[in-house]
Scaffold this active site. Structure first.
Site, PDB file in Angstrom:
ATOM      1  N   ASP A   1     118.515 -25.749  39.390  1.00  0.00           N
ATOM      2  CA  ASP A   1     119.315 -24.791  38.647  1.00  0.00           C
ATOM      3  C   ASP A   1     120.698 -24.733  39.303  1.00  0.00           C
ATOM      4  OD1 ASP A   1     119.839 -22.493  36.911  1.00  0.00           O
ATOM      5  OD2 ASP A   1     119.616 -21.291  38.717  1.00  0.00           O
TER       6      ASP A   1
ATOM      7  N   ALA B   1     123.617 -21.531  39.145  1.00  0.00           N
ATOM      8  CA  ALA B   1     123.993 -20.238  39.730  1.00  0.00           C
ATOM      9  C   ALA B   1     122.803 -19.584  40.422  1.00  0.00           C
ATOM     10  CB  ALA B   1     124.543 -19.312  38.658  1.00  0.00           C
TER      11      ALA B   1
ATOM     12  N   ALA C   1     122.136  -6.194  32.569  1.00  0.00           N
ATOM     13  CA  ALA C   1     122.707  -7.535  32.483  1.00  0.00           C
ATOM     14  C   ALA C   1     121.865  -8.554  33.230  1.00  0.00           C
ATOM     15  CB  ALA C   1     124.137  -7.524  33.023  1.00  0.00           C
TER      16      ALA C   1
ATOM     17  N   MET D   1     118.204 -12.879  33.145  1.00  0.00           N
ATOM     18  CA  MET D   1     118.974 -13.975  33.736  1.00  0.00           C
ATOM     19  C   MET D   1     118.123 -15.236  33.869  1.00  0.00           C
ATOM     20  SD  MET D   1     121.952 -14.777  34.660  1.00  0.00           S
ATOM     21  CE  MET D   1     122.708 -13.163  34.775  1.00  0.00           C
TER      22      MET D   1
ATOM     23  N   LYS E   1     122.352 -18.208  27.324  1.00  0.00           N
ATOM     24  CA  LYS E   1     123.141 -16.985  27.249  1.00  0.00           C
ATOM     25  C   LYS E   1     123.026 -16.267  25.903  1.00  0.00           C
ATOM     26  CE  LYS E   1     124.268 -17.070  31.456  1.00  0.00           C
ATOM     27  NZ  LYS E   1     122.947 -17.580  31.845  1.00  0.00           N
TER      28      LYS E   1
ATOM     29  N   HIS F   1     119.874 -14.466  26.151  1.00  0.00           N
ATOM     30  CA  HIS F   1     120.097 -13.381  27.109  1.00  0.00           C
ATOM     31  C   HIS F   1     120.743 -12.188  26.404  1.00  0.00           C
ATOM     32  CE1 HIS F   1     121.290 -12.410  31.503  1.00  0.00           C
ATOM     33  NE2 HIS F   1     121.474 -11.330  30.789  1.00  0.00           N
TER      34      HIS F   1
ATOM     35  N   ARG G   1     115.314 -22.086  28.167  1.00  0.00           N
ATOM     36  CA  ARG G   1     114.254 -21.589  29.037  1.00  0.00           C
ATOM     37  C   ARG G   1     113.590 -20.336  28.466  1.00  0.00           C
ATOM     38  NH1 ARG G   1     118.299 -21.543  34.213  1.00  0.00           N
ATOM     39  NH2 ARG G   1     118.237 -23.773  34.728  1.00  0.00           N
TER      40      ARG G   1
ATOM     41  N   ASP H   1     116.058 -19.664  40.746  1.00  0.00           N
ATOM     42  CA  ASP H   1     116.006 -18.296  41.269  1.00  0.00           C
ATOM     43  C   ASP H   1     115.547 -17.279  40.238  1.00  0.00           C
ATOM     44  OD1 ASP H   1     118.707 -18.909  40.103  1.00  0.00           O
ATOM     45  OD2 ASP H   1     118.999 -16.765  40.440  1.00  0.00           O
TER      46      ASP H   1
END
Length: 267
Positions: A8, A10, A41, A45, A49, A52, A158, A184
């Site tokens: 991944d 970030a 927010a 994650m 996006k 999200h 994902r 993460d």
């Protein structure tokens, strides 16, 4: 025994704490008249996006605020409106040094993989326009994976396995049981498990802990232990085979997985 790792971006290789998208999400909603918290927010994650934004906006308290402001429930047209504001904000955020710098230990772990002949690919919840700005900054620091699969490149993001499968197909790597995904976030771990690969979570460098590198350095050992435990629970529940602190622990994680493979275990 492990032939490739898929990383991944970030919170895993760059942007300790995965902080670049947070202010962008908050500001995008704010510009359309609704306030959201950092926790709002951060919740989804790791997902693409647009997905999200859909989850943040459809949460009961956010939807109620949206309906009070706009007179209707949060819907697909609203996702488009938020995304149009969000993406340029996130592009600007990833260009900042604190969000584009490699996480400590990344170069050493990448060199270790190269020395072992382990190939490097990547997937991300970021869109391609965001990555067109971030990837060159990372490459200057030594991170240039063979393949980079972005949110929006394929029909589903994902935790669907399509980005992983595309990365492996592009690299010509199979079976998935000889690949480790490092991430993460729970959606990123789910992506790996759904693809049939090993999954390793990062507890302290990523979204769940959410601290900057400087903030983490100031945290006490008890505070770090609490953050590590909280992240580990979430990542294991998502399907991680192992959870370590950060990319600096990648060699140790691969050694652990290869020992399991030697005992006949598979993902």
């Amino acid at each position: 025994m492990i032939r490739a790792v898929i990383l991944d971006w970030a919170g895993t290789v760059v942007d300790f704490g995965s902080r670049a998208p947070m202010a962008a999400f908050q500001e995008a909603f704010r510009r359309l008249g609704v306030e959201i918290s950092i926790d709002d927010a951060r919740g989804p994650m790791g997902m693409a996006k647009r997905d999200h934004i859909r989850l943040v906006g459809s949460a009961p308290h956010t939807n109620a605020a949206w309906k009070a402001r706009h007179g209707h429930d949060f819907g697909e047209a609203d996702i488009d409106a938020i995304f149009e504001v969000f993406e340029p904000l996130n592009v600007a955020a990833v260009e900042k040094p604190e969000h584009s710098s490699l996480i400590a230990g990344a170069n050493a772990s990448l060199d270790w993989c190269a020395g072992r002949g382990i190939r490097i690919g990547s997937t991300t919840g970021y869109t391609r326009p965001i990555m067109q700005r971030l990837a060159p900054l990372a490459a200057k620091q030594g991170f240039a994976p063979e393949v980079m699969v972005c949110a929006g490149d394929l029909a589903a993001g994902r935790p669907a396995p399509l980005q992983m499968w595309w990365a492996m197909a592009t690299m010509g790597i199979w079976p998935a049981s000889e690949v480790v995904k490092f991430d993460d976030t729970p959606p990123g771990i789910g992506e790996a498990r759904n693809a049939g690969a090993w999954a390793v979570g990062f507890a302290l460098s990523g979204n769940i802990a959410g601290l900057s590198e400087a903030e983490m350095a100031q945290a006490s050992e008890d505070q770090k232990a609490e953050m590590r435990e909280r992240a580990t629970v979430q990542l294991i529940e998502a399907g991680a085979h192992l959870v370590v602190d950060s990319i600096a622990d990648l060699p140790m994680a691969i050694a652990d997985i290869e020992a399991r493979m030697a005992e006949g275990e598979s993902p």
